[in-house]
Design a protein around this motif. Sequence first.
Motif, short mmCIF file in Angstrom:
data_model
loop_
_atom_site.label_atom_id
_atom_site.label_comp_id
_atom_site.label_asym_id
_atom_site.label_seq_id
_atom_site.Cartn_x
_atom_site.Cartn_y
_atom_site.Cartn_z
N LYS A 132 -8.35 65.43 -93.11
CA LYS A 132 -9.43 64.68 -93.73
C LYS A 132 -9.17 63.17 -93.61
CE LYS A 132 -10.88 68.25 -97.00
NZ LYS A 132 -11.12 68.60 -98.43
N LYS A 133 -7.94 62.77 -93.79
CA LYS A 133 -7.61 61.35 -93.63
C LYS A 133 -7.90 60.88 -92.21
CE LYS A 133 -3.33 61.30 -95.11
NZ LYS A 133 -2.01 60.74 -95.50
N LYS A 134 -7.57 61.74 -91.25
CA LYS A 134 -7.78 61.38 -89.85
C LYS A 134 -9.26 61.21 -89.55
CE LYS A 134 -6.63 62.84 -85.15
NZ LYS A 134 -5.95 63.88 -84.31
N LEU A 135 -10.10 62.12 -90.07
CA LEU A 135 -11.54 62.04 -89.82
C LEU A 135 -12.12 60.79 -90.45
CD1 LEU A 135 -14.26 63.05 -88.85
CD2 LEU A 135 -14.38 64.50 -90.90
N ILE A 136 -11.77 60.51 -91.69
CA ILE A 136 -12.29 59.33 -92.38
C ILE A 136 -11.84 58.05 -91.67
CG2 ILE A 136 -12.27 57.99 -94.53
CD1 ILE A 136 -11.89 60.69 -96.01
N SER A 137 -10.58 57.98 -91.29
CA SER A 137 -10.04 56.80 -90.63
C SER A 137 -10.70 56.57 -89.28
CB SER A 137 -8.52 56.95 -90.45
OG SER A 137 -7.86 57.00 -91.69
N LYS A 138 -10.82 57.62 -88.48
CA LYS A 138 -11.43 57.47 -87.15
C LYS A 138 -12.92 57.12 -87.26
CE LYS A 138 -10.35 59.89 -83.62
NZ LYS A 138 -10.14 60.95 -82.62
N LEU A 177 -11.72 45.64 -90.10
CA LEU A 177 -11.52 46.79 -90.99
C LEU A 177 -10.13 46.74 -91.59
CD1 LEU A 177 -12.33 49.66 -92.08
CD2 LEU A 177 -11.38 50.58 -89.94
N ILE A 178 -10.04 46.98 -92.90
CA ILE A 178 -8.75 47.03 -93.56
C ILE A 178 -8.79 48.01 -94.73
CG2 ILE A 178 -9.23 45.06 -95.09
CD1 ILE A 178 -6.25 44.28 -94.80
N PHE A 179 -7.74 48.79 -94.91
CA PHE A 179 -7.59 49.68 -96.06
C PHE A 179 -6.69 49.00 -97.08
CE2 PHE A 179 -8.35 54.07 -93.84
CZ PHE A 179 -9.65 53.67 -93.57
N THR A 180 -7.03 49.13 -98.36
CA THR A 180 -6.25 48.44 -99.37
C THR A 180 -6.23 49.20 -100.69
OG1 THR A 180 -5.86 46.24 -100.33
CG2 THR A 180 -8.12 47.06 -100.38
N SER A 181 -5.42 48.72 -101.60
CA SER A 181 -5.34 49.26 -102.96
C SER A 181 -4.86 48.15 -103.87
CB SER A 181 -4.36 50.44 -103.02
OG SER A 181 -4.08 50.79 -104.36
N SER A 234 -3.03 47.63 -87.12
CA SER A 234 -2.51 48.96 -87.45
C SER A 234 -3.66 49.96 -87.30
CB SER A 234 -1.96 49.01 -88.88
OG SER A 234 -1.59 50.34 -89.22
N THR A 235 -3.53 50.88 -86.32
CA THR A 235 -4.57 51.87 -86.07
C THR A 235 -4.08 53.29 -86.35
OG1 THR A 235 -3.94 52.02 -83.73
CG2 THR A 235 -5.65 50.42 -84.32
N ASP A 236 -2.91 53.42 -86.90
CA ASP A 236 -2.32 54.74 -87.20
C ASP A 236 -2.98 55.32 -88.45
OD1 ASP A 236 -0.78 56.97 -87.72
OD2 ASP A 236 1.14 55.95 -87.45
N SER A 237 -3.61 56.49 -88.30
CA SER A 237 -4.33 57.10 -89.42
C SER A 237 -3.41 57.57 -90.54
CB SER A 237 -5.18 58.29 -88.94
OG SER A 237 -4.35 59.30 -88.37
N LEU A 260 -5.07 51.25 -92.40
CA LEU A 260 -5.64 50.59 -91.23
C LEU A 260 -5.78 49.09 -91.46
CD1 LEU A 260 -8.53 53.07 -90.25
CD2 LEU A 260 -6.18 52.98 -89.37
N MET A 261 -5.56 48.33 -90.41
CA MET A 261 -5.77 46.87 -90.44
C MET A 261 -6.13 46.45 -89.03
SD MET A 261 -3.33 43.78 -91.81
CE MET A 261 -2.06 44.07 -90.60
N ILE A 262 -7.43 46.25 -88.78
CA ILE A 262 -7.91 46.02 -87.42
C ILE A 262 -8.89 44.84 -87.40
CG2 ILE A 262 -8.95 47.10 -85.40
CD1 ILE A 262 -8.44 49.82 -86.71
N PRO A 263 -8.46 43.69 -86.89
CA PRO A 263 -9.39 42.56 -86.75
C PRO A 263 -10.50 42.91 -85.77
CG PRO A 263 -7.10 41.86 -86.54
CD PRO A 263 -7.09 43.35 -86.48
N ALA A 264 -11.64 42.27 -85.90
CA ALA A 264 -12.77 42.51 -85.00
C ALA A 264 -12.35 42.32 -83.55
CB ALA A 264 -13.91 41.56 -85.34
N GLY A 265 -12.69 43.29 -82.71
CA GLY A 265 -12.38 43.21 -81.29
C GLY A 265 -11.02 43.72 -80.89
N ALA A 266 -10.20 44.13 -81.87
CA ALA A 266 -8.84 44.59 -81.56
C ALA A 266 -8.78 46.09 -81.30
CB ALA A 266 -7.89 44.22 -82.70
#
Length: 352
Positions: A201-207, A220-224, A252-255, A259-265
């Motif tokens: 489920k984490k993989k599907l949501i992340s992708k 895109l960035i995941f945070t808490s 960081s693209t590892d599900s 995740l931490m992905i600047p635009a275009g990366a």
Amino acid sequence: MPKITSETLWELAAADVEKRQSGVGEEERGAEPSDRTVFLMGSKAGGKTSILYRCLDKDEPPKPTLALEYSFGRRTRGHNTSKDIAHLWELGGGISLSDLVQIPISPSTIRSLTVILVLDLSKPNCLWGTMELLLQTAQEQIEKAFHQSQQKAGTKHQTSVQQKHVLPKDHPDRELVNPFPVPLLIIGSKYDIFQEFESDKKKLISKTLRFIAHYYAASLIFTSIKSESLMSKTKVFFSHFAFGVDKGKSVSTDSTKPLMIPAGADSFSQIGTPPTSDVTSLHAKNPKDLWKKVYESIFPQETVGEQKELKDPAKDPQYSEPQIDVMRAQKDQELDQYKRNAAKSWKGLNLS
């Protein structure tokens, strides 16, 4: 004699956005203070206010957002006395008050506007519906505000507003993406809960969120808010859009990790195809529709229509005021009784 340029105001603004996206430093931009607008919207009770307060270093407990709230942030550049200002708008109520986007998104703000979409990772059954409706509503208002701005300026150089040069010229997906009209940052909140989900489920949501972010040329960035490390990285992204500081080049693209992905990366080839065994049976019209169908097959979405019915904050439980609500209910009952009595009176009249 001053240099004459044929660039329109919008072309100059597009060039400024390109500089912001490419991380141009303060020295190259000059010492002139900036004035930006940041509009936060997203999942109801998804942590927007908490994230905003942490990014602004506000040391006070966040309060529920009442419909639409305005605040501002300031940042002094080094030893310079000039200050960068960020006008901050936050939309409460999830999708129920989405019509209010017309206030922060206006002809006077679109050329310096950034949209931040906060999605609650702990509620995947609301995620796609919230994302789709809010982005659609915001995009329609941006287009409307742009046309109003064009009419006011008496120019007709463009028929639609769109970010320019978001991806490098050599990026393989440059012609495949559909850039959001203004810079867009997607924040996946409550990662502390999300990380306890099953790996599939984490993989599907992340992708899925990687696809959406890349499709719109967004960051895109995941945070808490429970993680100082994640909030520190989130603050860097926020400061980039609010004040123009360098966002760095970390990716960081590892599900299995935040995740931490600047635009275009990112790229569609790295994201891959939706994790499903039977793609052909879904009858998708385009790649985005395919991802939607795959996602909703695992996480059926709550009915958006039922969520959007509530537009009156007075009827929203999170804004309840017991004493006022009791008086309001009493007045509503009196009004209903008056209407019934009035109806009987009309029926009893002899109109012959």
